[in-house]
Design a protein around this motif. Structure first.
Motif, PDB file in Angstrom:
ATOM      1  N   GLU A 109     -11.677   0.376   1.753  1.00 30.50           N
ATOM      2  CA  GLU A 109     -11.074  -0.170   2.920  1.00 30.50           C
ATOM      3  C   GLU A 109     -11.099  -1.731   3.163  1.00 30.50           C
ATOM      4  OE1 GLU A 109      -9.360   1.463   5.730  1.00 30.50           O
ATOM      5  OE2 GLU A 109      -9.770   3.217   4.084  1.00 30.50           O
ATOM      6  N   SER A 110     -11.775  -2.123   2.346  1.00 31.80           N
ATOM      7  CA  SER A 110     -12.001  -3.865   2.308  1.00 31.80           C
ATOM      8  C   SER A 110     -10.918  -4.472   1.565  1.00 31.80           C
ATOM      9  CB  SER A 110     -13.098  -4.455   1.695  1.00 31.80           C
ATOM     10  OG  SER A 110     -13.344  -5.704   1.517  1.00 31.80           O
TER      11      SER A 110
ATOM     12  N   LEU B 242      -3.353  -6.027   1.973  1.00 24.07           N
ATOM     13  CA  LEU B 242      -2.235  -6.302   3.171  1.00 24.07           C
ATOM     14  C   LEU B 242      -2.384  -7.760   3.825  1.00 24.07           C
ATOM     15  CD1 LEU B 242      -3.263  -3.017   5.244  1.00 24.07           C
ATOM     16  CD2 LEU B 242      -0.949  -3.559   4.247  1.00 24.07           C
ATOM     17  N   ARG B 243      -3.352  -8.240   3.855  1.00 30.80           N
ATOM     18  CA  ARG B 243      -3.552  -9.698   4.524  1.00 30.80           C
ATOM     19  C   ARG B 243      -2.718 -10.690   3.353  1.00 30.80           C
ATOM     20  NH1 ARG B 243      -6.408 -12.226   8.690  1.00 30.80           N
ATOM     21  NH2 ARG B 243      -7.588  -9.937   8.674  1.00 30.80           N
TER      22      ARG B 243
ATOM     23  N   CYS C 255       0.789  -1.135  -0.022  1.00 36.06           N
ATOM     24  CA  CYS C 255      -0.060   0.169  -0.104  1.00 36.06           C
ATOM     25  C   CYS C 255       0.645   1.362  -0.115  1.00 36.06           C
ATOM     26  CB  CYS C 255      -1.081   0.010   1.144  1.00 36.06           C
ATOM     27  SG  CYS C 255      -2.153  -1.351   1.103  1.00 36.06           S
TER      28      CYS C 255
ATOM     29  N   ARG D 222      -8.056  -2.786   0.642  1.00 34.53           N
ATOM     30  CA  ARG D 222      -6.867  -2.519   1.519  1.00 34.53           C
ATOM     31  C   ARG D 222      -6.358  -3.570   2.464  1.00 34.53           C
ATOM     32  NH1 ARG D 222      -3.391   1.654   3.359  1.00 34.53           N
ATOM     33  NH2 ARG D 222      -2.349   1.079   5.353  1.00 34.53           N
ATOM     34  N   GLU D 223      -7.615  -4.089   3.248  1.00 32.90           N
ATOM     35  CA  GLU D 223      -7.164  -5.114   4.460  1.00 32.90           C
ATOM     36  C   GLU D 223      -6.934  -6.432   3.366  1.00 32.90           C
ATOM     37  OE1 GLU D 223      -8.117  -8.460   6.555  1.00 32.90           O
ATOM     38  OE2 GLU D 223      -8.974  -8.111   4.856  1.00 32.90           O
ATOM     39  N   GLN D 224      -7.606  -6.624   2.357  1.00 37.18           N
ATOM     40  CA  GLN D 224      -7.250  -7.955   1.465  1.00 37.18           C
ATOM     41  C   GLN D 224      -5.652  -7.742   0.986  1.00 37.18           C
ATOM     42  OE1 GLN D 224     -10.202  -7.636  -1.458  1.00 37.18           O
ATOM     43  NE2 GLN D 224     -11.797  -9.042  -0.405  1.00 37.18           N
TER      44      GLN D 224
ATOM     45  N   TYR E 178      -4.404   2.888  10.575  1.00 36.74           N
ATOM     46  CA  TYR E 178      -3.888   1.903   9.610  1.00 36.74           C
ATOM     47  C   TYR E 178      -2.612   1.437  10.187  1.00 36.74           C
ATOM     48  CZ  TYR E 178      -6.362   3.809   5.378  1.00 36.74           C
ATOM     49  OH  TYR E 178      -7.475   4.120   4.613  1.00 36.74           O
TER      50      TYR E 178
ATOM     51  N   GLN F  42      -3.947  -1.537  12.326  1.00 37.98           N
ATOM     52  CA  GLN F  42      -4.306  -2.567  11.386  1.00 37.98           C
ATOM     53  C   GLN F  42      -3.107  -3.138  11.006  1.00 37.98           C
ATOM     54  OE1 GLN F  42      -5.239  -1.588   7.348  1.00 37.98           O
ATOM     55  NE2 GLN F  42      -7.130  -2.688   7.029  1.00 37.98           N
TER      56      GLN F  42
ATOM     57  N   LEU G  72      -2.235  -7.274  11.761  1.00 37.47           N
ATOM     58  CA  LEU G  72      -1.949  -8.147  10.529  1.00 37.47           C
ATOM     59  C   LEU G  72      -0.670  -8.739  10.645  1.00 37.47           C
ATOM     60  CD1 LEU G  72      -3.701  -6.517   7.659  1.00 37.47           C
ATOM     61  CD2 LEU G  72      -4.364  -8.451   8.882  1.00 37.47           C
TER      62      LEU G  72
END
Length: 291
Positions: free
Chosen positions: A54-55, A61-62, A43, A57-59, A89, A92, A96
């Motif tokens: 936001e969804s 990063l994970r 990111c 971004r989380e995907q 962030y 988050q 993770l």
């Protein structure tokens, strides 16, 4: 957190329907790890973080941290318009399992140097993760002044600055300051050989999306004092790097991923795709590359 060597601010691949292509992202992460990079930056600017919801971004990063699986350093970009959002962030990224953070001064607000001090002090106080400051005035509108860098470097978990100002005199001044327990990181691909000559050990390189193994070899050659090899490698990559730096950087970084057999797709609005002519011109430069 090890930041010596090449860290790739990885592109975010998009599928033909515009969705995030997580399968292509996994392929790229694996290829970069196998190429010997020291870390992956998620990111970041090259990853079009500003175009992700936001969804997504989380995907992203994970997916990156799971694919890396502890083999190299993972750094989460946490740029945001407000310090409070950067803190969220950071939380988050910690949850993770990221090793560190990278952050600019918030764009658009045109913070004063006192505001920049407040931003990074507040961020550093909110997390135990190490922080790489990111100086990119062309993007955010203000520069982290050298005096501000020296002050912020006193904070234990502010460990480095990615220097992307394009002013090598400034970068060299920071290097010559020999700040204890603090690294100056090359963030300007076209002057990387200069950074390495002056003892810089870390390069966060958007160009590593295109040339991961070559840039790993270049950093290794510099560490061993093999400057003819550094020049040879840089000379080979330079036409492509120069083309990327001249404009449409993200678009060209994604095209360059074709070298690894990965289709990273196009970019998202507000970026515009390359014209057919510009795409062919860049691919011709890329195809002309010989190691």
């Amino acid at each position: 957190m090890n930041i010596d060597g090449i860290l790739v601010p990885i592109v975010t691949p998009f599928a033909a329907d515009g969705s995030v292509n997580l399968a292509a992202l996994r392929q790229l992460v694996e290829h970069f790890v196998q190429s010997g990079v020291a870390g992956i930056v998620a990111c970041g600017t090259t990853g079009e973080y500003y175009a992700l919801d936001e969804s997504e971004r989380e995907q992203v990063l994970r997916t990156i941290v799971q694919t890396v699986a502890g083999r190299v350093t993972t750094v989460a970009g946490i740029n945001a318009l407000a310090t409070t959002q950067s803190i969220r962030y950071a939380e988050q990224a910690k949850a993770l399992g990221y090793d560190g953070l990278m952050c600019t001064t918030p764009p658009y607000s045109l913070a004063s140097q006192e505001g920049i001090l407040l931003h990074f002090r507040t961020l550093a106080a909110s997390t135990a993760l190490p922080i790489v400051m990111y100086d990119f005035p062309q993007r955010v509108g203000v520069q982290i002044a050298e005096e501000t860098v020296l002050e912020l470097a006193k904070i234990p978990n502010i460990v480095a600055i990615k220097e992307s100002s394009g002013n090598f005199n400034r970068a060299l001044s920071l290097v010559q300051a020999r700040i204890p327990d603090f690294q100056v990181i090359c963030g300007a691909d076209d002057t990387a050989a200069d950074f390495l000559f002056w003892g810089v050990r870390s390069w966060i390189s958007g160009g590593a999306n295109v040339f991961p193994a070559e840039q790993v070899a270049m950093v290794k050659a510099a560490a061993e004092g093999h400057w003819d090899e550094v020049r040879r490698l840089m000379n080979g990559m330079y036409p492509v790097i120069q083309a990327m730096e001249s404009g449409d950087y993200n678009q060209k970084a994604k095209l360059g991923c074709r070298r690894h057999g990965v289709d990273a797709g196009t970019v998202r609005v507000p970026l515009a795709p390359l014209s057919a002519e510009d795409e062919q011109t860049f691919l011709a430069q890329l195809n002309a590359y010989r190691n």
